[in-house]
Design an enzyme around this catalytic site. Sequence first.
Site, PDB file in Angstrom:
ATOM      1  CB  THR A 120      55.313  23.681 -16.015  1.00  0.00           C
ATOM      2  OG1 THR A 120      56.161  23.377 -16.963  1.00  0.00           O
ATOM      3  CG2 THR A 120      55.872  23.681 -14.468  1.00  0.00           C
ATOM      4  CE1 TYR A 144      57.824  28.812 -14.897  1.00  0.00           C
ATOM      5  CE2 TYR A 144      58.217  26.340 -15.518  1.00  0.00           C
ATOM      6  CZ  TYR A 144      57.740  26.759 -15.569  1.00  0.00           C
ATOM      7  OH  TYR A 144      55.990  27.178 -16.072  1.00  0.00           O
TER       8      TYR A 144
HETATM    9  N1  NAD Z   1      54.465  29.300 -21.913  1.00  0.00           N
HETATM   10  C1  NAD Z   1      54.433  28.353 -21.580  1.00  0.00           C
HETATM   11  O1  NAD Z   1      54.704  27.146 -22.215  1.00  0.00           O
HETATM   12  C2  NAD Z   1      53.680  27.210 -19.888  1.00  0.00           C
HETATM   13  C3  NAD Z   1      54.812  26.317 -20.174  1.00  0.00           C
HETATM   14  C4  NAD Z   1      54.206  25.558 -18.481  1.00  0.00           C
HETATM   15  C5  NAD Z   1      53.380  26.541 -17.941  1.00  0.00           C
HETATM   16  N2  NAD Z   1      53.253  27.324 -18.470  1.00  0.00           N
HETATM   17  C6  NAD Z   1      52.977  28.975 -16.953  1.00  0.00           C
HETATM   18  O2  NAD Z   1      51.012  28.740 -17.252  1.00  0.00           O
HETATM   19  C7  NAD Z   1      51.485  30.410 -16.837  1.00  0.00           C
HETATM   20  C8  NAD Z   1      50.812  31.578 -18.182  1.00  0.00           C
HETATM   21  O3  NAD Z   1      52.243  31.716 -18.680  1.00  0.00           O
HETATM   22  P1  NAD Z   1      52.144  32.206 -19.819  1.00  0.00           P
HETATM   23  O4  NAD Z   1      53.391  32.017 -20.745  1.00  0.00           O
HETATM   24  O5  NAD Z   1      51.027  33.224 -20.156  1.00  0.00           O
HETATM   25  O6  NAD Z   1      53.325  33.867 -18.654  1.00  0.00           O
HETATM   26  P2  NAD Z   1      52.643  35.663 -19.323  1.00  0.00           P
HETATM   27  O7  NAD Z   1      54.354  36.093 -18.832  1.00  0.00           O
HETATM   28  O8  NAD Z   1      52.917  35.801 -20.646  1.00  0.00           O
HETATM   29  O9  NAD Z   1      51.749  35.458 -17.962  1.00  0.00           O
HETATM   30  C9  NAD Z   1      52.251  35.356 -16.979  1.00  0.00           C
HETATM   31  C10 NAD Z   1      51.071  36.639 -16.424  1.00  0.00           C
HETATM   32  O10 NAD Z   1      51.245  37.144 -14.869  1.00  0.00           O
HETATM   33  C11 NAD Z   1      50.991  38.266 -14.678  1.00  0.00           C
HETATM   34  N3  NAD Z   1      52.098  38.272 -13.407  1.00  0.00           N
HETATM   35  C12 NAD Z   1      53.408  37.587 -12.655  1.00  0.00           C
HETATM   36  N4  NAD Z   1      53.352  37.748 -11.710  1.00  0.00           N
HETATM   37  C13 NAD Z   1      51.964  38.118 -10.345  1.00  0.00           C
HETATM   38  C14 NAD Z   1      51.827  38.646  -9.145  1.00  0.00           C
HETATM   39  N5  NAD Z   1      52.206  38.522  -8.385  1.00  0.00           N
HETATM   40  N6  NAD Z   1      50.598  38.905  -9.790  1.00  0.00           N
HETATM   41  C15 NAD Z   1      50.026  39.882 -10.164  1.00  0.00           C
HETATM   42  N7  NAD Z   1      50.002  39.353 -11.860  1.00  0.00           N
HETATM   43  C16 NAD Z   1      51.137  38.324 -12.177  1.00  0.00           C
HETATM   44  C17 NAD Z   1      51.948  38.648 -15.625  1.00  0.00           C
HETATM   45  O11 NAD Z   1      51.714  40.080 -15.600  1.00  0.00           O
HETATM   46  C18 NAD Z   1      51.602  38.748 -17.034  1.00  0.00           C
HETATM   47  O12 NAD Z   1      50.453  39.004 -17.352  1.00  0.00           O
HETATM   48  C19 NAD Z   1      52.401  30.476 -16.176  1.00  0.00           C
HETATM   49  O13 NAD Z   1      51.836  30.141 -14.448  1.00  0.00           O
HETATM   50  C20 NAD Z   1      53.522  29.208 -16.354  1.00  0.00           C
HETATM   51  O14 NAD Z   1      54.352  28.746 -15.089  1.00  0.00           O
HETATM   52  C21 NAD Z   1      53.609  27.955 -19.561  1.00  0.00           C
END
Ligand code: NAD
Length: 332
Positions: A120, A144
């Site tokens: 990120t 985070y």
């Molecule tokens: N959305 C953004 O703008 C953004 C920006 C930078 C980084 N990210 C990263 O992208 C990744 C996905 O983010 P997102 O926005 O799709 O979030 P999200 O919450 O929609 O998806 C995360 C998924 O991981 C699963 N999960 C969480 N902990 C778990 C565990 N211990 N074991 C198994 N499954 C688990 C959840 O059930 C969910 O389906 C994350 O790692 C986040 O840090 C997102």
Amino acid sequence: MREGTVLVTGGAGYIGSHAVLALLDAGWQVVVVDNLVTGFDWAVDPRAKLVVANIADDDKVRAAIREHGVIAIMHFAGSVVVPESVSDPLKYYRNNTAASRSLIESAVAEGVKHFIFSSTAATYGIPEVVPVREDSPKQPINPYGMSKLMTEIMLKDVAAAHPINYAALRYFNVAGADPQGRSGQSTAGATHLIKIAAEAATGKRGHVSVFGTDFDTPDGTGVRDYIHVSDLAAAHVDALDLLIARPSENHTMNAGYGRGFSVLQVLDAVDRVTNLTIERKLEGRRAGDPDALVADNSAILAALPWRPKHDDLEGIVKDALAWERKLAERQG
Ligand SMILES: NC(=O)c1ccc[n+]([C@@H]2O[C@H](COP(=O)([O-])OP(=O)(O)OC[C@H]3O[C@@H](n4cnc5c(N)ncnc54)[C@H](O)[C@@H]3O)[C@@H](O)[C@H]2O)c1
């Protein structure tokens, strides 16, 4: 059909479900490991296999790797709410850092060759120079960002010691939804601006808060680099091809478009697309929000054949809105 299977953690979540679609569309076989803490089983394309498990459950993860002949892991699972990481840091060090450590250990133990990690822009903290380059100082200002930076560091050390290579993609602001309407952002309690604006446009909330109007930007509101989730997913598929072609290389790359829009520009785009005037509530700054956060994306453009296909703010808004309407129908 490609040789081998890709294991996608967090494949029932927002970005992971789009990566699953991109992998399947590219001919990969996919197994998802997700504990559904924020994801949805219906978000996983039925062509993929879903294992409902925590990524820290070594036995289940290692069994899935063996059973499906996994050659690569794309690791999206994690906790993603920045303010929550400030109030509950240990949750983030457990579910992001410690759980990633378990997953990486399972990968190494089972001989998985390639690993792609959702990092990120929060690893930079408040950048001194924008657009921000990958070699800029990494000074996260919340747990985070720190929990993700720690995982990057683990991957670097592990790739030096074991036969596995990795790509860490540092996402900027991910937005939009699959243009074919197969997935989108479905989690309740969203904190992402375009998702919130889409909720306001579909009547799920009354207004959109604008946090901070005195930033050092042309209109005083925060500037961010919004990347369409399907472009981001496509970048992962290309990054996997790169890791396979060059097993001795590792890559840490910004994933953004290299241009920013202010909060007001985004809300203007939403008004144009919807023909509505969404109510804006001007509020004070939130702690730790930088003026502008925009990617220098020259590294990813140089390393991958990837080129953005959806670099259009109104298009991103349209796709987000279409998904929000679909979600409203699903939820009744
Ligand atoms: N959305 C953004 O703008 C953004 C920006 C930078 C980084 N990210 C990263 O992208 C990744 C996905 O983010 P997102 O926005 O799709 O979030 P999200 O919450 O929609 O998806 C995360 C998924 O991981 C699963 N999960 C969480 N902990 C778990 C565990 N211990 N074991 C198994 N499954 C688990 C959840 O059930 C969910 O389906 C994350 O790692 C986040 O840090 C997102």
